[in-house]
Design a protein around this motif. Structure first.
Motif, mmCIF file in Angstrom:
data_model
loop_
_atom_site.group_PDB
_atom_site.id
_atom_site.type_symbol
_atom_site.label_atom_id
_atom_site.label_comp_id
_atom_site.label_asym_id
_atom_site.label_seq_id
_atom_site.Cartn_x
_atom_site.Cartn_y
_atom_site.Cartn_z
ATOM 1 N N GLY A 66 2.683 15.980 -7.261
ATOM 2 C CA GLY A 66 2.454 16.216 -8.645
ATOM 3 C C GLY A 66 1.166 15.709 -9.050
ATOM 4 O O GLY A 66 0.473 16.176 -10.034
ATOM 5 N N VAL A 67 0.525 14.668 -8.516
ATOM 6 C CA VAL A 67 -0.792 14.060 -8.620
ATOM 7 C C VAL A 67 -1.419 14.003 -7.432
ATOM 8 O O VAL A 67 -1.063 13.499 -6.705
ATOM 9 N N TYR A 68 -2.682 14.529 -7.378
ATOM 10 C CA TYR A 68 -3.284 14.540 -6.160
ATOM 11 C C TYR A 68 -4.003 13.003 -5.887
ATOM 12 O O TYR A 68 -4.685 12.543 -6.790
ATOM 13 N N GLN A 69 -3.853 12.403 -4.920
ATOM 14 C CA GLN A 69 -4.308 11.021 -4.374
ATOM 15 C C GLN A 69 -4.728 11.008 -3.095
ATOM 16 O O GLN A 69 -4.010 10.763 -2.125
ATOM 17 N N PRO A 70 -6.189 10.952 -3.187
ATOM 18 C CA PRO A 70 -6.781 10.965 -1.788
ATOM 19 C C PRO A 70 -6.813 9.458 -1.192
ATOM 20 O O PRO A 70 -6.750 8.286 -2.041
ATOM 21 N N LEU A 71 -6.711 9.273 0.244
ATOM 22 C CA LEU A 71 -6.700 8.062 0.715
ATOM 23 C C LEU A 71 -7.935 7.291 0.816
ATOM 24 O O LEU A 71 -8.971 8.098 0.776
ATOM 25 N N ILE A 72 -8.095 6.128 0.648
ATOM 26 C CA ILE A 72 -9.189 5.202 1.124
ATOM 27 C C ILE A 72 -9.633 5.404 2.376
ATOM 28 O O ILE A 72 -8.963 5.860 3.201
ATOM 29 N N THR A 73 -11.052 4.904 2.553
ATOM 30 C CA THR A 73 -11.561 4.749 3.801
ATOM 31 C C THR A 73 -11.157 3.802 4.909
ATOM 32 O O THR A 73 -10.555 4.116 6.027
ATOM 33 N N SER A 74 -10.746 2.774 4.445
ATOM 34 C CA SER A 74 -9.842 1.571 5.084
ATOM 35 C C SER A 74 -8.719 1.995 5.384
ATOM 36 O O SER A 74 -7.867 2.411 4.534
ATOM 37 N N TYR A 75 -8.197 1.716 6.708
ATOM 38 C CA TYR A 75 -6.762 1.863 6.929
ATOM 39 C C TYR A 75 -6.191 0.444 7.562
ATOM 40 O O TYR A 75 -5.527 0.365 8.377
ATOM 41 N N ASP A 76 -6.647 -0.253 6.816
ATOM 42 C CA ASP A 76 -6.347 -1.851 7.074
ATOM 43 C C ASP A 76 -4.838 -2.073 7.275
ATOM 44 O O ASP A 76 -4.186 -2.611 8.194
ATOM 45 N N TYR A 77 -4.007 -1.372 6.389
ATOM 46 C CA TYR A 77 -2.529 -1.098 6.292
ATOM 47 C C TYR A 77 -1.947 -2.672 6.108
ATOM 48 O O TYR A 77 -0.718 -2.634 6.175
ATOM 49 N N ASP A 78 -2.682 -3.767 5.810
ATOM 50 C CA ASP A 78 -2.089 -4.960 5.704
ATOM 51 C C ASP A 78 -1.259 -5.416 7.188
ATOM 52 O O ASP A 78 -0.255 -5.838 7.037
ATOM 53 N N ALA A 79 -1.918 -4.810 8.039
ATOM 54 C CA ALA A 79 -1.226 -5.006 9.562
ATOM 55 C C ALA A 79 -1.680 -6.444 10.222
ATOM 56 O O ALA A 79 -2.448 -7.359 9.604
ATOM 57 N N PRO A 80 -0.740 -6.758 11.306
ATOM 58 C CA PRO A 80 -1.118 -7.975 11.810
ATOM 59 C C PRO A 80 -2.547 -8.300 12.399
ATOM 60 O O PRO A 80 -3.056 -9.322 12.424
#
Length: 584
Positions: free
Chosen positions: A290-304
């Motif tokens: 319903g609303v277009y939302q592009p992803l940011i460049t970082s894919y940090d993902y709050d991962a380990p």
């Protein structure tokens, strides 16, 4: 040779029960010179397996191509996993989602509107089979029964959330077997009865994707997979970020408790993500519900392991949990050290409107084309036409995908953005040269809008009458870092784009860097010719990660394409990443 199989209750390695402790690490999101480091850190956390998607569109940006070099060298990546004494899971899709541009499906595939998307349609399947054949030529020799690390291969990806075409799934599975894949085949779906039923076939081992409520979700999975090992093959231990939203984080203690519950139930697991990496260049995907939302460049993902490959509190919490069930290595990676903070003045501007011919090659089109009508398909293009009239009017577009900046006789008129559903703007005068700079901000990676075209869709009109006779200049982004002004020029004070700027950056020795974009507007940055990715003042991300292998001791060059307004034309680097505010 070793043998890996699915038993009555467990995975079996040479006939003995084996629990998969896996972490997702996408080779195409990590600089190849850092693969070994990330794999070793997974091993030291207690994992025994590395899982990766394969991004079709990264390997095949144009039809008839298949790139397996550099950061796309899947063969080298699998060899490194084996060299580390670890196993591998390969998920080639063809659709991967992964918050990656178009979910990994090549945009060129859908130039023909009759081509199906993720269904049993001959043209689509022909292309998919050609792609999978190329992937399996790499993967098959690395299977465990041939002395390699690959334990499992996944068919499609969360298909139950999209469709229920069993003929399609059967065709993928049959081609996978016909290509020489002998290890067990899996599917993954969110653990609802409808998705688990729609997204798999008898004979393919069902697994689930979730981040909490392990006991209930494993029970649902067991009802649809009555025998064999239970596996959460996407244990969501973090989340991704959109431009204009907050930076997502999850509690290390809560995530560790969920992992503990999963392992206590005897299940195998794949952490999504162990290390997220970066959407380098223009590879980020987008969502549109319903609303277009592009992803940011970082894919940090709050991962380990964070975007720069450093352990987080989640890393140590997960390691402690794994140690309750399996032996873990004695040593852990060192904590992050502050990064160098060099600086440099941005200058030598090359302004788009002064000499657009330097940015690409003009082509004439009577009707305004979409990006998908152009070859090669751009992600940024300049459109030009002449308006002749007797009064000012309103310029309208069928649809803007995803951002259009309008100039009239060289003056900025305004910007239309897809996320605001904008497609009309007033023109101030009756006659003049109309220029429109159009940006594809990332193709939708999930849901029914996969495969949609980019650019201006449905043409343009003024006073309700179609505008025809367009010159189109697709940007050659690979050329932009080499654009230099006729005479060097320093820049003081705010700068209006679109403009290319550059700065010299001196560094004592190669090291990870964090480029501060807080005073910049919107654009793309390159470091020594390596495309770091997009920046945008709307956040949440403020720093761009510069991987150590692209940094040289001594002189380096930063190039910036600024599309908006840059408040301070200076390049600053920070000691640590800044990924933005959180909900808390």
């Amino acid at each position: 040779m070793p043998e890996f199989a699915i038993g009555e209750h467990d995975f079996l390695l040479d006939g003995r029960p084996f629990r998969i402790l896996s972490g997702a690490l996408h080779y195409f999101r990590v600089h190849p010179d850092l693969w070994a480091d990330r794999i070793d850190k997974a091993r030291r956390m207690g994992l025994n397996t590395i899982e990766t998607y394969v991004a079709w569109n990264a390997h095949a940006p144009e039809p008839g191509t298949f790139d397996l070099t550099g950061g796309l060298d899947l063969d080298r990546f699998l060899r490194m996993i084996a060299d580390a004494g670890m196993y591998a899971i390969v998920r080639p899709g063809p659709y991967i989602c992964a918050e990656w541009d178009n979910g990994g499906l090549p945009a060129w595939l859908f130039r023909d509107p009759t081509v199906g998307v993720r269904r049993y349609e001959p043209k689509y399947l022909d292309a998919v089979r050609e792609y999978l054949t190329k992937v399996y030529e790499v993967v098959v020799p690395h299977q465990i029964d041939r002395g390699g690390p690959v334990l499992l291969v996944q068919v499609e990806n969360e298909y139950g959330a999209f469709g229920d075409d069993k003929r399609y799934l059967k065709a993928l599975a049959e081609h996978t077997r016909d290509s020489g894949v002998t290890v067990p085949l899996t599917t993954v779906d969110q653990p609802t009865p409808e998705m688990l039923e729609a997204g798999s076939l008898d004979g393919l081992h069902r697994t689930a994707s979730f981040g909490s409520g392990a006991e209930a979700r494993l029970a649902t999975l067991r009802a649809h997979q009555p025998t064999g090992p239970l596996m959460c093959s996407e244990f969501w231990n973090g989340w991704f970020d959109h431009w204009g939203a907050h930076h997502h984080t999850t509690s290390a203690a809560d995530s560790a408790a969920e992992l503990d519950a999963l392992l206590a139930a005897g299940a195998s697991v794949n952490l999504y993500m162990f290390h997220g990496g970066t959407n380098f260049g223009l590879t980020n995907g987008a969502n549109d519900k319903g609303v277009y939302q592009p992803l940011i460049t970082s894919y940090d993902y709050d991962a380990p392991l964070d975007e720069a490959g450093d352990p987080t509190p989640k890393y140590h919490a997960f390691r402690d949990v794994i140690a309750r069930y399996h032996k873990v290595p004695d040593t852990v990676p060192p904590p992050a050290r502050p990064a160098p903070t060099p600086s440099g003045a941005l200058g030598d501007p090359v302004r788009l409107l002064d000499a657009p011919d330097r940015w690409g090659t003009w082509e004439f089109h009577e009707e305004l084309p979409a990006f998908d009508d152009l070859t090669p398909m751009p992600q940024l293009a300049l459109l030009r036409t002449r308006v002749e009239g007797d009064r000012p009017g309103v310029l309208t577009f069928g649809e803007v995908r995803d951002r259009a900046t309008v100039f009239f006789d060289g003056d900025l008129v305004g910007t239309l953005s897809r996320d605001h559903h904008e497609r009309a703007i007033p023109l101030p005068r009756a006659a003049g040269e109309l220029l429109v700079l159009v940006e594809d901000q990332g193709r939708v990676d999930y849901g029914p809008r996969i495969g949609e075209a980019k650019g201006i869709i449905g043409g343009a009109a003024l006073h309700g009458e179609p505008l025809t006779g367009w010159d189109v200049l697709p940007f050659d982004l690979a050329r932009l870092p080499s654009l230099r002004p006729g005479t060097p020029e320093s820049v003081a004070g705010p700068v209006a784009g679109p403009v290319v700027l550059r700065a010299g950056i001196d560094v004592d020795e190669p090291a990870d860097l964090f480029l501060d974009t807080g005073e910049w507007g919107k654009g793309v940055a390159w470091f020594n010719g390596f495309a770091l990715g997009r920046y945008w003042r709307r956040g949440p991300q403020r720093t761009l990660y510069v991987p150590r292998p692209v940094v040289r001791a001594g002189a380096n060059e930063l190039v910036v394409l600024e599309l908006g307004t840059m408040l301070d034309p200076a390049a600053q680097f920070l000691p640590r990443p800044m990924l933005g505010h959180t909900e808390a």
